[in-house]
Design a protein around this motif. Structure first.
Motif, mmCIF file in Angstrom:
data_model
loop_
_atom_site.group_PDB
_atom_site.id
_atom_site.type_symbol
_atom_site.label_atom_id
_atom_site.label_comp_id
_atom_site.label_asym_id
_atom_site.label_seq_id
_atom_site.Cartn_x
_atom_site.Cartn_y
_atom_site.Cartn_z
ATOM 1 N N CYS A 1 -19.399 -9.579 4.908
ATOM 2 C CA CYS A 1 -20.092 -8.864 5.787
ATOM 3 C C CYS A 1 -20.979 -7.742 5.068
ATOM 4 O O CYS A 1 -20.727 -7.438 3.815
ATOM 5 N N TRP A 2 -21.725 -6.894 5.883
ATOM 6 C CA TRP A 2 -22.419 -5.939 5.295
ATOM 7 C C TRP A 2 -21.694 -4.560 5.397
ATOM 8 O O TRP A 2 -20.952 -4.371 6.568
ATOM 9 N N ARG B 1 -0.387 -4.915 8.005
ATOM 10 C CA ARG B 1 -0.055 -6.330 7.829
ATOM 11 C C ARG B 1 -0.938 -7.044 8.996
ATOM 12 O O ARG B 1 -1.065 -8.419 8.884
ATOM 13 N N ILE B 2 -1.386 -6.557 10.073
ATOM 14 C CA ILE B 2 -2.144 -7.132 11.052
ATOM 15 C C ILE B 2 -3.711 -7.516 10.508
ATOM 16 O O ILE B 2 -4.111 -8.779 10.540
ATOM 17 N N VAL B 3 -4.042 -6.433 9.697
ATOM 18 C CA VAL B 3 -5.357 -6.925 9.039
ATOM 19 C C VAL B 3 -5.151 -8.007 8.002
ATOM 20 O O VAL B 3 -5.912 -8.798 7.842
ATOM 21 N N GLU B 4 -4.082 -8.014 7.202
ATOM 22 C CA GLU B 4 -3.872 -9.037 6.185
ATOM 23 C C GLU B 4 -3.795 -10.182 6.803
ATOM 24 O O GLU B 4 -4.491 -11.244 6.385
ATOM 25 N N ALA B 5 -3.125 -10.519 8.007
ATOM 26 C CA ALA B 5 -2.968 -11.710 8.789
ATOM 27 C C ALA B 5 -4.575 -12.159 9.218
ATOM 28 O O ALA B 5 -4.669 -13.407 9.168
ATOM 29 N N ALA B 6 -5.207 -11.245 9.593
ATOM 30 C CA ALA B 6 -6.581 -11.555 10.014
ATOM 31 C C ALA B 6 -7.257 -12.236 8.869
ATOM 32 O O ALA B 6 -8.342 -12.968 9.210
ATOM 33 N N ILE B 7 -7.324 -11.371 7.839
ATOM 34 C CA ILE B 7 -8.114 -11.950 6.668
ATOM 35 C C ILE B 7 -7.655 -13.185 6.248
ATOM 36 O O ILE B 7 -8.571 -14.174 6.103
ATOM 37 N N GLU B 8 -6.392 -13.337 6.321
ATOM 38 C CA GLU B 8 -5.830 -14.888 5.892
ATOM 39 C C GLU B 8 -6.300 -15.919 6.779
ATOM 40 O O GLU B 8 -6.305 -17.104 6.537
ATOM 41 N N ALA B 9 -6.748 -15.571 8.225
ATOM 42 C CA ALA B 9 -6.996 -16.462 9.262
ATOM 43 C C ALA B 9 -8.447 -16.657 9.228
ATOM 44 O O ALA B 9 -9.012 -17.212 9.940
ATOM 45 N N GLU B 10 -9.059 -15.735 8.394
ATOM 46 C CA GLU B 10 -10.568 -15.599 8.208
ATOM 47 C C GLU B 10 -11.096 -15.192 9.696
ATOM 48 O O GLU B 10 -12.015 -15.671 10.116
ATOM 49 N N ASP B 11 -10.596 -14.413 10.306
ATOM 50 C CA ASP B 11 -10.639 -13.683 11.575
ATOM 51 C C ASP B 11 -11.489 -12.587 11.544
ATOM 52 O O ASP B 11 -10.708 -11.389 11.586
ATOM 53 N N TYR B 12 -12.807 -12.391 11.279
ATOM 54 C CA TYR B 12 -13.454 -11.225 11.083
ATOM 55 C C TYR B 12 -13.262 -10.269 12.366
ATOM 56 O O TYR B 12 -13.183 -8.970 12.147
ATOM 57 N N GLU B 13 -13.483 -10.692 13.377
ATOM 58 C CA GLU B 13 -13.435 -9.978 14.688
ATOM 59 C C GLU B 13 -12.123 -9.233 14.841
ATOM 60 O O GLU B 13 -11.883 -8.056 15.266
ATOM 61 N N GLY C 1 -16.967 -2.259 13.349
ATOM 62 C CA GLY C 1 -15.798 -1.516 13.254
ATOM 63 C C GLY C 1 -16.209 -0.334 12.295
ATOM 64 O O GLY C 1 -17.084 -0.521 11.437
ATOM 65 N N VAL C 2 -15.484 0.717 12.520
ATOM 66 C CA VAL C 2 -15.709 1.887 11.631
ATOM 67 C C VAL C 2 -14.372 2.532 11.400
ATOM 68 O O VAL C 2 -13.631 2.661 11.885
ATOM 69 N N THR C 3 -14.350 2.969 9.922
ATOM 70 C CA THR C 3 -13.182 3.739 9.654
ATOM 71 C C THR C 3 -13.448 4.727 8.403
ATOM 72 O O THR C 3 -14.753 4.729 7.881
ATOM 73 N N SER D 1 -20.372 -4.794 9.600
ATOM 74 C CA SER D 1 -21.451 -5.303 10.600
ATOM 75 C C SER D 1 -21.568 -6.745 9.522
ATOM 76 O O SER D 1 -21.987 -6.979 8.314
ATOM 77 N N ARG D 2 -21.693 -7.759 10.493
ATOM 78 C CA ARG D 2 -22.129 -9.243 9.967
ATOM 79 C C ARG D 2 -23.559 -9.375 10.033
ATOM 80 O O ARG D 2 -24.113 -10.343 9.270
ATOM 81 N N ASN D 3 -24.119 -8.571 10.879
ATOM 82 C CA ASN D 3 -25.524 -8.895 11.081
ATOM 83 C C ASN D 3 -26.376 -7.699 10.232
ATOM 84 O O ASN D 3 -26.516 -6.459 10.317
ATOM 85 N N TYR D 4 -27.248 -8.194 9.067
ATOM 86 C CA TYR D 4 -28.028 -7.377 8.200
ATOM 87 C C TYR D 4 -28.786 -6.478 9.029
ATOM 88 O O TYR D 4 -29.101 -5.213 8.713
ATOM 89 N N SER D 5 -29.660 -6.942 9.964
ATOM 90 C CA SER D 5 -30.705 -6.201 10.462
ATOM 91 C C SER D 5 -29.996 -4.932 11.334
ATOM 92 O O SER D 5 -30.563 -3.774 11.143
ATOM 93 N N ARG D 6 -28.970 -5.250 11.956
ATOM 94 C CA ARG D 6 -28.077 -4.165 12.685
ATOM 95 C C ARG D 6 -27.726 -2.897 11.501
ATOM 96 O O ARG D 6 -27.894 -1.803 11.626
ATOM 97 N N ALA D 7 -27.010 -3.545 10.456
ATOM 98 C CA ALA D 7 -26.651 -2.779 9.409
ATOM 99 C C ALA D 7 -27.651 -1.761 8.746
ATOM 100 O O ALA D 7 -27.783 -0.531 8.468
ATOM 101 N N LYS D 8 -28.973 -2.305 8.474
ATOM 102 C CA LYS D 8 -30.100 -1.922 8.091
ATOM 103 C C LYS D 8 -30.637 -0.639 9.089
ATOM 104 O O LYS D 8 -30.977 0.304 8.819
ATOM 105 N N ARG D 9 -30.458 -0.897 10.479
ATOM 106 C CA ARG D 9 -30.813 0.059 11.358
ATOM 107 C C ARG D 9 -29.984 1.160 11.535
ATOM 108 O O ARG D 9 -30.593 2.084 11.539
#
Length: 285
Positions: A164-165, A197-209, A244-246, A258-266
């Motif tokens: 992602c961006w 641990r939740i984020v690790e599991a999401a990454i292992e599942a390739e679940d970006y959302e 997501g923001v942190t 963001s997965r969308n480059y144009s949004r990240a650029k905006r």
């Protein structure tokens, strides 16, 4: 002979503070990842027994306060090396930003010296050396996406986070990690749910959302109290539509994903008039 090392910045997807240990430090669990915002270091060995560090940033100390200088001195003392080293740092990572700039430079230095001086140290030995310089150095020695625990000395690589961006907003505010941890009362975190641990599991599942839904940083409660402006930046990024923001580390850099480059650029363009330093980067393996 010249030896060139690339030193990528790190970002925190999570930073969980579990409890305060008997030694006074806090027990942490974190998910960290590397981005393509990076410093570049050029090493030139010399016969004279001295250390010289140069950088493109006039405000950056190049004496024993510099992590690169510390790493060279540590290796020279530990392995009785009486020759010297010249180092040029092309500094692109913002300083004192929660992005591990000094730590990744120190890790790059240890990697370079291991090759230049034929030390034949394995990764665990390099990590032990790095821990003597700073708690983020062990992660920087490994890089990629990793589950990090303890004070930072335990680094376990995991599957690369979904590509992602990342928009990074770093205002002209200095945040002392030591001060933030000193001000942190674990009681302030009694309603905080660790997310690593939740984020690790999401990454292992390739679940970006799922991953971006659980981005978190327990230090925000202290850093935002001291610098409300940072909370304002985070809220702006959310309003602008980042997935997501942190906050990274103890701050002050705020991260938007963001997965969308144009949004990240905006979002990047929108923040440039509001924040002193804004960057856009990609995650890397």
């Amino acid at each position: 002979m010249e030896w060139i090392e690339r030193a990528p910045a790190k970002i925190n997807l999570t930073l969980d503070v579990l409890y305060k240990r008997e030694d006074g430090y806090h027990e942490l669990e974190m998910i960290m990842s590397s981005i393509d915002l990076a410093d570049h270091l050029t090493f030139t060995p010399i016969e004279e027994n001295r250390i010289e560090v140069y950088t493109n940033k006039a405000f950056l100390p190049v004496d024993k306060r510099n992590h690169v200088h510390q790493a060279i001195r540590l290796v020279k003392e530990q392995f009785q090396i009486d020759s010297g080293m010249l180092v040029e740092i092309d500094k692109q990572i913002p300083v004192a930003a929660g992005l591990g700039g000094g730590s990744t430079d120190a890790a790059a230095t240890l990697r370079a010296l291991n090759g230049i001086w034929d030390l034949n140290l394995n990764r665990e030995e390099l990590i032990d050396l790095g821990m003597q310089i700073g708690t983020d150095v062990p992660y920087s020695m490994v890089g990629g996406t990793a589950f990090v625990s303890g004070r930072g000395e335990n680094v376990r690589p995991i599957k690369p986070m979904p590509a992602c961006w990342v928009v990074l907003a770093k205002p002209k505010i200095s945040v002392s990690t030591k001060t933030i941890f000193k001000a942190l009362e674990v009681a302030q975190l009694e309603n905080y749910e660790p997310q690593s641990r939740i984020v690790e599991a999401a990454i292992e599942a390739e679940d970006y959302e799922e991953m971006v839904r659980h981005l978190s940083n327990a230090l925000e409660v202290v850093t935002f109290q001291r610098h409300p402006y940072l909370k304002n930046i985070k809220e702006r990024m959310i309003r602008y539509g980042m997935d997501g923001v942190t906050m990274s580390g103890s701050g002050p850099t705020i991260l938007g994903f963001s997965r969308n480059y144009s949004r990240a650029k905006r979002v990047y363009n929108s923040l440039r008039g509001f924040c002193e330093e804004v960057y856009i980067a990609r995650t890397i393996k």
